[in-house]
Design a protein around this motif. Structure first.
Motif, PDB file in Angstrom:
ATOM      1  N   UNK A 152       0.858  -1.108  -0.067  1.00  0.00           N
ATOM      2  CA  UNK A 152       0.215  -0.038  -0.167  1.00  0.00           C
ATOM      3  C   UNK A 152       0.877   1.379  -0.019  1.00  0.00           C
ATOM      4  N   UNK A 153       2.229   1.216   0.318  1.00  0.00           N
ATOM      5  CA  UNK A 153       3.081   2.375   0.607  1.00  0.00           C
ATOM      6  C   UNK A 153       3.512   2.783  -0.843  1.00  0.00           C
ATOM      7  N   UNK A 154       4.152   3.862  -1.006  1.00  0.00           N
ATOM      8  CA  UNK A 154       4.674   4.233  -2.277  1.00  0.00           C
ATOM      9  C   UNK A 154       6.038   3.742  -2.498  1.00  0.00           C
ATOM     10  N   UNK A 155       6.630   3.484  -1.588  1.00  0.00           N
ATOM     11  CA  UNK A 155       7.945   2.692  -1.524  1.00  0.00           C
ATOM     12  C   UNK A 155       8.024   1.794  -0.452  1.00  0.00           C
ATOM     13  N   UNK A 156       8.979   0.473  -0.535  1.00  0.00           N
ATOM     14  CA  UNK A 156       9.059  -0.139   0.740  1.00  0.00           C
ATOM     15  C   UNK A 156      10.442  -0.886   0.487  1.00  0.00           C
ATOM     16  N   UNK A 157      10.955  -1.712   1.685  1.00  0.00           N
ATOM     17  CA  UNK A 157      12.166  -2.353   1.542  1.00  0.00           C
ATOM     18  C   UNK A 157      12.505  -2.931   2.812  1.00  0.00           C
ATOM     19  N   UNK A 158      13.783  -3.502   2.763  1.00  0.00           N
ATOM     20  CA  UNK A 158      14.101  -4.389   3.967  1.00  0.00           C
ATOM     21  C   UNK A 158      15.674  -4.164   4.217  1.00  0.00           C
ATOM     22  N   UNK A 159      16.104  -3.831   4.998  1.00  0.00           N
ATOM     23  CA  UNK A 159      17.174  -3.790   5.855  1.00  0.00           C
ATOM     24  C   UNK A 159      17.776  -4.875   6.603  1.00  0.00           C
ATOM     25  N   UNK A 160      18.766  -5.537   6.360  1.00  0.00           N
ATOM     26  CA  UNK A 160      18.946  -6.662   6.817  1.00  0.00           C
ATOM     27  C   UNK A 160      20.691  -6.540   7.225  1.00  0.00           C
ATOM     28  N   UNK A 161      21.066  -6.545   8.682  1.00  0.00           N
ATOM     29  CA  UNK A 161      22.374  -6.689   8.917  1.00  0.00           C
ATOM     30  C   UNK A 161      22.607  -7.678  10.000  1.00  0.00           C
ATOM     31  N   UNK A 162      24.080  -8.090  10.070  1.00  0.00           N
ATOM     32  CA  UNK A 162      24.375  -8.924  11.177  1.00  0.00           C
ATOM     33  C   UNK A 162      24.115  -8.307  12.519  1.00  0.00           C
ATOM     34  N   UNK A 163      24.505  -6.780  12.557  1.00  0.00           N
ATOM     35  CA  UNK A 163      24.580  -6.303  13.662  1.00  0.00           C
ATOM     36  C   UNK A 163      23.078  -5.845  14.312  1.00  0.00           C
ATOM     37  N   UNK A 164      22.346  -5.249  13.496  1.00  0.00           N
ATOM     38  CA  UNK A 164      20.963  -4.863  13.777  1.00  0.00           C
ATOM     39  C   UNK A 164      19.762  -5.713  13.237  1.00  0.00           C
ATOM     40  N   UNK A 165      20.007  -6.791  12.894  1.00  0.00           N
ATOM     41  CA  UNK A 165      18.786  -7.659  12.531  1.00  0.00           C
ATOM     42  C   UNK A 165      18.113  -7.189  11.065  1.00  0.00           C
ATOM     43  N   UNK A 166      16.757  -7.264  11.194  1.00  0.00           N
ATOM     44  CA  UNK A 166      16.147  -6.965   9.874  1.00  0.00           C
ATOM     45  C   UNK A 166      15.127  -5.872  10.324  1.00  0.00           C
ATOM     46  N   UNK A 167      15.104  -4.766   9.368  1.00  0.00           N
ATOM     47  CA  UNK A 167      14.032  -3.595   9.641  1.00  0.00           C
ATOM     48  C   UNK A 167      13.249  -3.449   8.236  1.00  0.00           C
ATOM     49  N   UNK A 168      11.999  -3.874   8.373  1.00  0.00           N
ATOM     50  CA  UNK A 168      11.077  -3.300   7.250  1.00  0.00           C
ATOM     51  C   UNK A 168      10.794  -1.806   7.242  1.00  0.00           C
ATOM     52  N   UNK A 169      10.705  -1.322   6.140  1.00  0.00           N
ATOM     53  CA  UNK A 169      10.504   0.014   6.201  1.00  0.00           C
ATOM     54  C   UNK A 169       9.525   0.458   4.911  1.00  0.00           C
ATOM     55  N   UNK A 170       8.691   1.407   5.061  1.00  0.00           N
ATOM     56  CA  UNK A 170       7.665   1.590   3.776  1.00  0.00           C
ATOM     57  C   UNK A 170       7.534   3.237   4.031  1.00  0.00           C
ATOM     58  N   UNK A 171       7.563   3.638   2.834  1.00  0.00           N
ATOM     59  CA  UNK A 171       7.268   5.192   2.835  1.00  0.00           C
ATOM     60  C   UNK A 171       6.356   5.707   2.152  1.00  0.00           C
ATOM     61  N   UNK A 172       5.407   6.561   2.503  1.00  0.00           N
ATOM     62  CA  UNK A 172       3.952   7.101   1.760  1.00  0.00           C
ATOM     63  C   UNK A 172       4.536   8.571   1.632  1.00  0.00           C
ATOM     64  N   UNK A 173       4.156   8.962   0.329  1.00  0.00           N
ATOM     65  CA  UNK A 173       4.553  10.210  -0.096  1.00  0.00           C
ATOM     66  C   UNK A 173       3.274  11.232   0.475  1.00  0.00           C
ATOM     67  N   UNK A 174       3.659  12.392   1.002  1.00  0.00           N
ATOM     68  CA  UNK A 174       2.754  13.218   1.365  1.00  0.00           C
ATOM     69  C   UNK A 174       2.276  13.963   0.437  1.00  0.00           C
ATOM     70  N   UNK A 175       0.947  14.379   0.005  1.00  0.00           N
ATOM     71  CA  UNK A 175       0.396  15.062  -0.998  1.00  0.00           C
ATOM     72  C   UNK A 175       0.782  16.629  -1.025  1.00  0.00           C
ATOM     73  N   UNK A 176       0.937  17.263  -2.290  1.00  0.00           N
ATOM     74  CA  UNK A 176       1.278  18.591  -2.374  1.00  0.00           C
ATOM     75  C   UNK A 176       0.046  19.244  -2.413  1.00  0.00           C
ATOM     76  N   UNK A 177      -0.382  20.311  -1.651  1.00  0.00           N
ATOM     77  CA  UNK A 177      -1.481  21.161  -1.877  1.00  0.00           C
ATOM     78  C   UNK A 177      -1.704  21.682  -3.189  1.00  0.00           C
ATOM     79  N   UNK A 178      -3.042  21.536  -3.734  1.00  0.00           N
ATOM     80  CA  UNK A 178      -3.380  22.166  -4.977  1.00  0.00           C
ATOM     81  C   UNK A 178      -3.965  23.442  -5.055  1.00  0.00           C
ATOM     82  N   UNK A 179      -4.297  23.802  -3.884  1.00  0.00           N
ATOM     83  CA  UNK A 179      -4.795  25.267  -3.734  1.00  0.00           C
ATOM     84  C   UNK A 179      -4.157  26.083  -2.616  1.00  0.00           C
ATOM     85  N   UNK A 180      -4.402  27.445  -2.252  1.00  0.00           N
ATOM     86  CA  UNK A 180      -3.985  27.777  -1.233  1.00  0.00           C
ATOM     87  C   UNK A 180      -2.602  28.450  -1.548  1.00  0.00           C
ATOM     88  N   UNK A 181      -1.631  28.582  -0.634  1.00  0.00           N
ATOM     89  CA  UNK A 181      -0.411  29.014  -0.678  1.00  0.00           C
ATOM     90  C   UNK A 181       0.726  28.372  -1.573  1.00  0.00           C
TER      91      UNK A 181
END
Length: 92
Positions: free
Chosen positions: A55-84
């Motif tokens: 469901x995210x815009x991007x995702x991945x997995x960081x795996x290291x022998x020191x820190x284990x496995x960290x899953x990450x997901x990034x969701x882009x913030x929408x840019x305002x279409x009106x206003x300032x």
């Protein structure tokens, strides 16, 4: 709450429901969700996790022998279409 915030909150809730501890980070243009993934995660749980992060815009997995496995997901913030959008004093 913007749509991007709703999506990030849903990802966080679903990963937590699977049993993964999560943390959320706010950045200028995106929101990140990170989760520590145990070595013992079952194949069925991995399928659920992948369905969630798809469901995210991007995702991945960081795996290291020191820190284990960290899953990450990034969701882009929408840019305002009106206003300032053009900045202070900008007019069309």
């Amino acid at each position: 709450m913007p749509a991007s915030g709703v999506t990030a909150a849903a990802i966080t809730a679903r990963l937590s429901a699977i049993g993964l501890p999560t943390r959320v980070g706010e950045h200028a243009r995106f929101t990140t969700v990170e989760a520590e993934v145990p070595e013992t995660l079952s194949a069925e749980s991995w399928r659920k996790v992948l369905d969630v992060v798809a469901e995210a815009d991007r995702f991945g997995l960081l795996a290291t022998s020191l820190n284990g496995r960290t899953l990450w997901a990034a969701v882009r913030k929408t840019v305002p279409t009106t206003g300032d959008v053009g900045g202070p004093g900008y007019q069309r």
